[in-house]
Motif scaffolding. Sequence first.
Motif, PDB file in Angstrom:
ATOM      1  N   SER A   4       0.832  -1.201   0.000  1.00 61.66           N
ATOM      2  CA  SER A   4       0.000   0.000   0.000  1.00 61.66           C
ATOM      3  C   SER A   4       0.868   1.253   0.000  1.00 61.66           C
ATOM      4  O   SER A   4       2.019   1.231   0.452  1.00 61.66           O
ATOM      5  N   PRO A 230     -12.072  -1.195  -0.889  1.00 61.30           N
ATOM      6  CA  PRO A 230     -10.908  -0.993  -0.024  1.00 61.30           C
ATOM      7  C   PRO A 230      -9.764  -0.224  -0.680  1.00 61.30           C
ATOM      8  O   PRO A 230      -8.811   0.165  -0.008  1.00 61.30           O
ATOM      9  N   THR A 232      -7.265   2.495  -2.554  1.00 61.09           N
ATOM     10  CA  THR A 232      -6.947   3.918  -2.584  1.00 61.09           C
ATOM     11  C   THR A 232      -6.785   4.321  -4.044  1.00 61.09           C
ATOM     12  O   THR A 232      -6.231   3.566  -4.841  1.00 61.09           O
ATOM     13  N   ASP A 253      -9.883   8.079  -0.760  1.00 60.88           N
ATOM     14  CA  ASP A 253      -9.595   7.070   0.254  1.00 60.88           C
ATOM     15  C   ASP A 253     -10.456   5.827   0.074  1.00 60.88           C
ATOM     16  O   ASP A 253     -11.634   5.909  -0.279  1.00 60.88           O
ATOM     17  N   GLY A 254      -9.857   4.670   0.383  1.00 60.17           N
ATOM     18  CA  GLY A 254     -10.610   3.429   0.394  1.00 60.17           C
ATOM     19  C   GLY A 254     -11.687   3.449   1.460  1.00 60.17           C
ATOM     20  O   GLY A 254     -11.604   4.177   2.450  1.00 60.17           O
ATOM     21  N   ILE A 255     -12.718   2.666   1.275  1.00 61.89           N
ATOM     22  CA  ILE A 255     -13.884   2.527   2.152  1.00 61.89           C
ATOM     23  C   ILE A 255     -14.753   3.779   2.129  1.00 61.89           C
ATOM     24  O   ILE A 255     -15.927   3.727   1.807  1.00 61.89           O
ATOM     25  N   ARG A 256     -14.173   4.947   2.471  1.00 65.72           N
ATOM     26  CA  ARG A 256     -15.014   6.138   2.578  1.00 65.72           C
ATOM     27  C   ARG A 256     -15.487   6.633   1.211  1.00 65.72           C
ATOM     28  O   ARG A 256     -16.523   7.292   1.127  1.00 65.72           O
ATOM     29  N   PRO A 290      -4.921  -1.587  -0.445  1.00 66.09           N
ATOM     30  CA  PRO A 290      -5.212  -1.001   0.867  1.00 66.09           C
ATOM     31  C   PRO A 290      -4.145  -1.360   1.889  1.00 66.09           C
ATOM     32  O   PRO A 290      -3.434  -2.365   1.737  1.00 66.09           O
ATOM     33  N   ARG A 293      -5.128  -1.961   7.951  1.00 66.57           N
ATOM     34  CA  ARG A 293      -6.349  -1.558   8.662  1.00 66.57           C
ATOM     35  C   ARG A 293      -7.537  -1.497   7.708  1.00 66.57           C
ATOM     36  O   ARG A 293      -8.619  -1.998   8.014  1.00 66.57           O
ATOM     37  N   VAL A 294      -7.350  -0.879   6.552  1.00 69.89           N
ATOM     38  CA  VAL A 294      -8.452  -0.754   5.595  1.00 69.89           C
ATOM     39  C   VAL A 294      -8.855  -2.127   5.063  1.00 69.89           C
ATOM     40  O   VAL A 294     -10.046  -2.403   4.862  1.00 69.89           O
ATOM     41  N   ASP A 404     -12.395   4.895  13.318  1.00 67.41           N
ATOM     42  CA  ASP A 404     -13.358   4.358  12.357  1.00 67.41           C
ATOM     43  C   ASP A 404     -14.107   5.461  11.626  1.00 67.41           C
ATOM     44  O   ASP A 404     -14.530   5.285  10.474  1.00 67.41           O
ATOM     45  N   TYR A 407     -13.586   6.622   7.902  1.00 64.95           N
ATOM     46  CA  TYR A 407     -13.892   5.767   6.759  1.00 64.95           C
ATOM     47  C   TYR A 407     -15.370   5.765   6.385  1.00 64.95           C
ATOM     48  O   TYR A 407     -15.787   4.984   5.533  1.00 64.95           O
TER      49      TYR A 407
END
Length: 755
Positions: A4, A230, A232, A253-256, A290, A293-294, A404, A407
């Motif tokens: 990553s 997930p 980036t 950003d991943g997830i968000r 990712p 964590r992601v 958290d 995200y």
Amino acid sequence: MTISPLITGDGQLVDIGDVRYNDELAAPQAYGVMRFSHTSDALRGLVRDLRDRAAREGRPLTDFMDVSGRSGHSRIGLDIHLTGEAPQVSDAGRTVELPVAVTALNAVLAESLADLRGLCADGGVDFGRLFIPRGPAVSREAIAEAMERGWLLLPRKHSVAEDGVVEIVLENLRYVLSSRLLGVGRNFAEMVVKGKHGLGIFQSVSPGGLPPLLAAKEFMVGAVHIALGPFTAFLERPTNRAGVFHLASRLLDGIRTSGIATPRQVELYNGGEEAAETDGLAVRLRLYPPDVRVAKLAERVLTPGRSREVLASGVDFADLTDVFTPSVARTLFDEVTVDPGQGGIYGRILMPGKMIAIPWEQEEGVWLREFQWRLVYEYARGNVPEGVLTGEEIPKRMRPFLDDLKYVGGEQNLSKVFVSDALPPADTLRVLKRNGIGVAASRGMGCEPGKACRPPHFRMDQTLYEELVRLEGEGMRFYMLLEVNGQAQVREFFRGLWVTHEGRERLPRIHTTMAMFGSACDVLGPVLTEPIAVFLQKMRDHPRLGEGFAVAHGSGPGVMRIVDDAAAELGIFRMGVGIDAEEIGQTPNFAPEAVAQFTNLAMNTRQDILDRRSLFKIFNLGGFGTSYEVNMALTFLKIGQCLPAPYIFIDPVGLGRGGEPFWRETLRQFETLTSDLAGGGQTLGPLGPRWVANCCHEVRAYEEGYAIMAAFVDDPAAYWREHGIAFDRVRFARDNLKKAGVPIPPYIEEALEGE
């Protein structure tokens, strides 16, 4: 090797020089320094190595690292990029400093760089992150695999090149700024400091969509759709049009970055000498793996069978924080007290990497309500430095929750949370929303200091309810930690009701609700319990209803409790909508999956919810309250706020005068007022439409009521024709309910389409 990228937190623009004019870009520009403080040994070592490698190989620094500016800055036309000069790294100060150029590419902000110098002089402004890819981007094959798995969603107009570069064509969306509002007071500073959260009242979607051409030396904010899962993503600065480039906000950003329907703003400038066509204009990006964590978050929230659905709607606050678990929710309130005498705080604001404690506002030992609301305003606006905790100051128990928050997907406005023992007034909630706070958590609706307040009361008045509905419709979330009878549950305000976690999952599938009205007296239990249970089972088992069927009631004892217990036993979704029955000695029932409790003065609001949401109405044996509900239900039916359907009046015992059915005299009155009336030499005609009375059915057994409703579900059109109901009246009611967000049963739509 799959690795990553390294992404820092925000660096600050700590120094900015004199404003010059960049002839090539036709825009004012200033040079400055972006400083990253408290950096790790690994980051400083990596920056040194890459800096030296760039110099040794004679390559531009941006081949090895780049900066991504804050989204809010790019949206107003502030661009930032590396000058190419060597970064300065200090082990003693634990800092990395990058020489940067800041350019005002929006003509509306041509005079604002000088103001930016002043803001930097006041202590620095968060201006962007450092992005260092430590390995190759995701390949074309891996992108295809992720899309097949449901871990990446791309819009229809996209392409993926052999080297993995994704190209996405702009949607027909354009965002515009109000030049007049930008010129007012400290509005520029508001946007620079708060970023995108400070843009709400200055930027809006243009009704005209994209212009056909982007003129030379012109700035534009457009949009694309993407849900990253997930991964980036880093946008390339050049687009597919010569001379048109993307501003500094280039990191996704991943997830968000999830929620395929949510427009992701892209900020473009035509630095060329010719106008560029916007039809087919596209941005380019690369995907990167990712971090650990992601990747773990992705495994948690993008589960098999749900990943595509989650990515499509956006990773939700509840998905990430587990807020429906009472022990998690209690942590949010651990220092919040019901009144200042208990020594705690009034509330707190939580956000990624930061938490703010809001004290009780009192003078001479007396709580000052209006001062408290004003204090909340100022904390929400970021104008009060006291009580702000960051980094190691944040209690360890709170850090995972705050981590958290960064995200949260969708509109990404659910990463700031307001917590208080009881919800503040409606106008205070509106101020919180305007200042980027997307979630409010509480233990109750209101709580007077010095009075019994455990638990805080759960009742809403009309003003608060309407504001909650409005704010929820605008994307805000409300959660309630409800502790009654020794049990704890967390509920979310969702589609106008406080729902459990299970209720939130099931409510969107409900299309047919049956309201059950009746007495709050428990003496009817032996008579009604068994037949109601059999009746509900038949309704549930109807092939057109099933899991789309729900019952609604007044959330009290007597008939309401009989219905609720029977529905719970059968797994039928329950809605309990009550009023302040505690004043007359009744205990409200908080067992249903969806509930709402109102003050007595909001009785009509409560009745509105029951009547609009329910297709069928069952009037069991009841007293004054049930009689009121009968008249309100028929009034809603008459004015087109309820669909024409059977209303069942039932008395299995014969409690009316002379052994007649209980509701017969009531129904006779309805027949009278819908008949041709004459008297005293006057001919008045009917006082109401006959078809309303035709929807009222007197039965002696629940089996009879079921037969009438089952026949309606099987063929609504036949029922309407038989009872003299014009199809235009049905369509009118259907359209009214759709506007109010009420689901329409599929068999109703089918019947209307058939006509």
